[in-house]
Design an enzyme around this catalytic site. Structure first.
Site, PDB file in Angstrom:
ATOM      1  N   PRO A   1     102.901  59.338 -17.599  1.00 22.41           N
ATOM      2  CA  PRO A   1     104.112  59.596 -18.380  1.00 22.41           C
ATOM      3  C   PRO A   1     104.838  58.274 -18.620  1.00 22.41           C
ATOM      4  CG  PRO A   1     104.367  60.367 -16.122  1.00 22.41           C
ATOM      5  CD  PRO A   1     102.956  59.919 -16.277  1.00 22.41           C
ATOM      6  N   HIS A   2     105.432  58.156 -19.775  1.00 23.52           N
ATOM      7  CA  HIS A   2     106.120  56.910 -20.110  1.00 23.52           C
ATOM      8  C   HIS A   2     107.200  57.171 -21.145  1.00 23.52           C
ATOM      9  CE1 HIS A   2     102.655  57.380 -22.770  1.00 23.52           C
ATOM     10  NE2 HIS A   2     103.399  56.815 -23.708  1.00 23.52           N
TER      11      HIS A   2
END
Length: 185
Positions: A65-66
């Site tokens: 996730p980013h």
């Protein structure tokens, strides 16, 4: 790029006990917010907004996730090895047990992509995945990332050496051909 440039030992979570994707992302956001002196809700909102564009579950039990945030001035990472894998809507449908959250500056997209690519490359390696799953402490996980970086550097040096040697052989062959033609004249 070395992961230790954006992942601190205190941000490696081992045996994280969460029940689902939402809880995982909230916990990662909370940890990252502490590093940046931001509100956990603000970080979580940015991460969930990115996740709406498509799952960051890359397969093989991995999620990256980013989010890009204007308040972030340098890349920040949080790595978690979960106690039990959770459903994550990953591209292969498998549950996730290794997650690497990245928070990146809103500007400098090139740097953003190189950090993301660096993490993806490391986590794509099956041997690295196995070693991360076996490591029983945050220190051992950090050591694993550092060793992988050293091995990558050594491989690059070897490739450069081979390339230089090949270039030398090509030049030697070209010189030999020129000498041969000169003798024929």
């Amino acid at each position: 790029m070395n992961v230790s440039e954006f992942l601190a030992l205190r941000d490696v979570l081992v045996g994280l006990d969460v029940t689902d994707k939402t809880a995982l992302l909230q916990r990662l956001a909370q940890q990252a917010a502490g590093e940046l002196d931001l509100k956990p809700a603000d970080v979580a909102t940015a991460v969930f907004e990115r996740e709406k564009l498509g799952s960051t579950g890359t397969g093989a039990g991995i999620a990256i996730p980013h989010a890009r945030m204007r308040q972030v001035t340098r890349p920040i990472g949080v790595f978690a090895r979960l106690k039990k894998a959770v459903a994550f809507d990953a591209i292969d449908g498998n549950a996730v047990d290794l997650a690497f959250l990245l928070l990146l500056p809103a500007s400098n997209e090139g740097r953003h992509l190189s950090v993301l690519a660096s993490v993806a490359r490391k986590l794509r390696d099956v041997a690295t995945q196995a070693r991360l799953r076996k490591a029983d402490s945050a220190a051992k996980i950090m050591k694993r990332f550092e060793l992988d970086a050293e091995q990558t550097d050594a491989i690059l040096e070897l490739k450069l050496y081979r390339l230089a040697r090949l270039e030398i052989l090509v030049i030697q062959n070209e010189l030999a051909e020129k000498r041969k033609r000169a003798r024929q004249i």
